[in-house]
Design a protein around this motif. Structure first.
Motif, short mmCIF file in Angstrom:
data_model
loop_
_atom_site.label_atom_id
_atom_site.label_comp_id
_atom_site.label_asym_id
_atom_site.label_seq_id
_atom_site.Cartn_x
_atom_site.Cartn_y
_atom_site.Cartn_z
N VAL A 36 0.85 -1.20 0.00
CA VAL A 36 0.00 0.00 0.00
C VAL A 36 0.88 1.25 0.00
CG1 VAL A 36 -1.57 1.38 1.41
CG2 VAL A 36 -2.05 -1.03 1.05
N ALA A 37 1.89 1.26 0.86
CA ALA A 37 2.77 2.42 0.93
C ALA A 37 3.48 2.66 -0.40
CB ALA A 37 3.79 2.21 2.05
N PHE A 38 4.04 1.62 -1.00
CA PHE A 38 4.73 1.78 -2.28
C PHE A 38 3.76 2.27 -3.36
CE2 PHE A 38 8.28 -1.39 -1.19
CZ PHE A 38 9.22 -0.38 -1.07
N ALA A 39 2.54 1.73 -3.38
CA ALA A 39 1.57 2.12 -4.40
C ALA A 39 1.20 3.59 -4.26
CB ALA A 39 0.32 1.24 -4.30
N ILE A 40 1.03 4.05 -3.02
CA ILE A 40 0.68 5.46 -2.81
C ILE A 40 1.88 6.35 -3.12
CG2 ILE A 40 0.03 7.14 -1.04
CD1 ILE A 40 -2.27 5.42 -2.12
N ARG A 41 3.08 5.91 -2.79
CA ARG A 41 4.28 6.65 -3.18
C ARG A 41 4.30 6.89 -4.70
NH1 ARG A 41 7.30 9.04 0.83
NH2 ARG A 41 8.49 7.57 2.10
N ARG A 42 3.93 5.88 -5.44
CA ARG A 42 3.99 5.94 -6.89
C ARG A 42 2.96 6.91 -7.45
NH1 ARG A 42 2.22 0.65 -10.22
NH2 ARG A 42 0.37 1.14 -9.03
N ARG A 43 1.73 6.85 -6.94
CA ARG A 43 0.63 7.65 -7.51
C ARG A 43 0.52 9.03 -6.86
NH1 ARG A 43 -2.93 4.55 -10.73
NH2 ARG A 43 -1.85 2.62 -11.21
N TRP A 44 0.79 9.10 -5.55
CA TRP A 44 0.64 10.35 -4.80
C TRP A 44 1.96 10.68 -4.10
CZ3 TRP A 44 -4.62 9.20 -1.92
CH2 TRP A 44 -5.68 9.39 -2.81
N PRO A 45 2.99 11.06 -4.81
CA PRO A 45 4.29 11.28 -4.18
C PRO A 45 4.32 12.41 -3.15
CG PRO A 45 4.30 12.04 -6.46
CD PRO A 45 3.02 11.28 -6.27
N SER A 46 3.33 13.30 -3.18
CA SER A 46 3.32 14.41 -2.22
C SER A 46 2.75 14.03 -0.87
CB SER A 46 2.52 15.59 -2.80
OG SER A 46 1.15 15.24 -2.94
N GLU A 148 9.56 -7.05 3.14
CA GLU A 148 10.61 -7.25 2.13
C GLU A 148 10.05 -7.74 0.81
OE1 GLU A 148 10.70 -10.98 4.83
OE2 GLU A 148 10.25 -8.83 4.98
N HIS A 149 8.82 -8.22 0.81
CA HIS A 149 8.19 -8.69 -0.43
C HIS A 149 7.18 -7.67 -0.99
CE1 HIS A 149 10.09 -12.54 0.14
NE2 HIS A 149 9.57 -12.64 1.34
N ALA A 150 7.10 -6.49 -0.39
CA ALA A 150 6.14 -5.48 -0.84
C ALA A 150 6.48 -5.00 -2.25
CB ALA A 150 6.15 -4.30 0.13
N ARG A 151 5.42 -4.70 -3.01
CA ARG A 151 5.57 -4.26 -4.41
C ARG A 151 4.61 -3.11 -4.70
NH1 ARG A 151 3.57 -9.48 -7.01
NH2 ARG A 151 2.93 -7.92 -8.54
N ALA A 152 5.05 -2.16 -5.47
CA ALA A 152 4.21 -1.02 -5.82
C ALA A 152 3.07 -1.42 -6.75
CB ALA A 152 5.04 0.07 -6.49
N ASP A 153 3.23 -2.48 -7.53
CA ASP A 153 2.21 -2.86 -8.51
C ASP A 153 1.30 -3.99 -8.02
OD1 ASP A 153 4.00 -4.97 -8.52
OD2 ASP A 153 4.21 -5.06 -10.71
#
Length: 296
Positions: A36-46, A148-153
């Motif tokens: 979830v964190a990686f996905a939000i970083r990708r779409r909503w970097p602010s 460690e297995h988290a993924r943005a996609d």
């Protein structure tokens, strides 16, 4: 509390519309929470990201990987000053965390990643937290666990099921829906009981059957297993504590699914016993068509 050492730069995607929330807390940094964190970083970097993780090793890892900006030992510390919090813990802890966070932060939008919903909705019914809590289940994951297995996609084009209780305030439904859409998922709305009955057949029983298949093999047989056995038993490698909690929370629906499978297994046993190859071919072909129709 620890601060992130550097901004995340390894995940890129086309920008989303400016988010309505400025800060998000993630309570629990396993596979789903980290993703979830990686996905939000990708779409909503602010958006400012905080997290709660019980393990010092997980907290250090989350910052080394820049999964979040700050990480805390307690849920309340992570949620302080946030607009939205995602509870990404085992399902048997979600209700108590939702009530505690709602009591401390009455304006906070709350949502979760739990794969069972009926018991959660019933437990929160009539409480103040039911106005803030939007039950959600992203149907995505892996037999692997841990940040460690988290993924943005992980959630890209996957169903994100929202099961409103009807008590939520409209602004929290809007905020949670916008948030989950930003992870890349497709929003699906249905009643909690329908969700649980469906997931018992599409996820919970398959996991138990995968474990059943794995249990039939002795260590001496492992040298002879092929890809079919490995594919069938892949999810049996999942976390036992996590799945014990899921079965406990969705017990009735899973028992119903087991009875349905028992009936189908009896039919299969009769077909094989009678040597009815035509019926067996039909039985197998039906399964093949269903599997080929599934989205991948």
């Amino acid at each position: 509390m620890i601060h992130s050492k550097r901004p995340l730069a390894s995940i890129e995607s086309s920008p989303m519309p400016e988010p309505s929330c400025r800060s998000v807390a993630i309570i629990g940094l396993g596979l789903l929470g980290g993703s979830v964190a990686f996905a939000i970083r990708r779409r909503w970097p602010s958006v400012r990201l905080t997290a709660c993780a019980r393990s010092p090793e997980t907290r250090e890892f989350a910052l080394d990987r820049s999964i979040v900006d700050e990480v805390f030992e307690t849920p309340a510390a992570a949620a302080e000053g946030c607009d939205l919090a995602v509870i990404a813990t085992p399902v048997n802890r979600i209700a108590s965390l939702a009530q505690a966070l709602a009591g401390q932060f009455p304006e906070l939008t709350l949502t979760d990643v739990g794969s069972t919903k009926g018991g959660l909705v019933r437990e929160l019914a009539g409480t103040a937290s039911a106005k803030q809590f939007v039950p959600a289940h992203p149907i995505a994951g892996s037999e692997k666990s841990g940040a460690e297995h988290a993924r943005a996609d992980l959630f890209d084009d996957k169903p994100i099921v929202i099961t409103p209780s009807g008590e939520e305030l409209p602004q929290h439904i809007t905020a949670a829906t916008e948030f989950w859409r930003a992870t890349g998922g497709r929003i699906v709305t249905m009643p909690a009981e329908q969700h649980d009955a469906t997931l018992a057949l599409t996820s919970h029983l398959p996991h138990l059957l995968s474990s059943l298949a794995a249990r039939q093999i002795t260590r001496e047989m492992l040298a002879l297993v092929g890809n079919g056995w490995l594919d069938t038993t892949r999810v049996a490698a999942g976390d036992a504590d996590l799945w014990t909690a899921i079965v406990s929370e969705n017990r009735d629906a899973i028992l119903s699914a087991i009875e349905q499978s028992r009936s189908d297994l009896d039919t299969l046993q009769t077909i094989v016993h009678q040597g009815d190859d035509a019926a067996l071919r039909t039985w197998l072909d039906t399964a093949k068509q269903i599997r080929q129709s599934a989205q991948t």
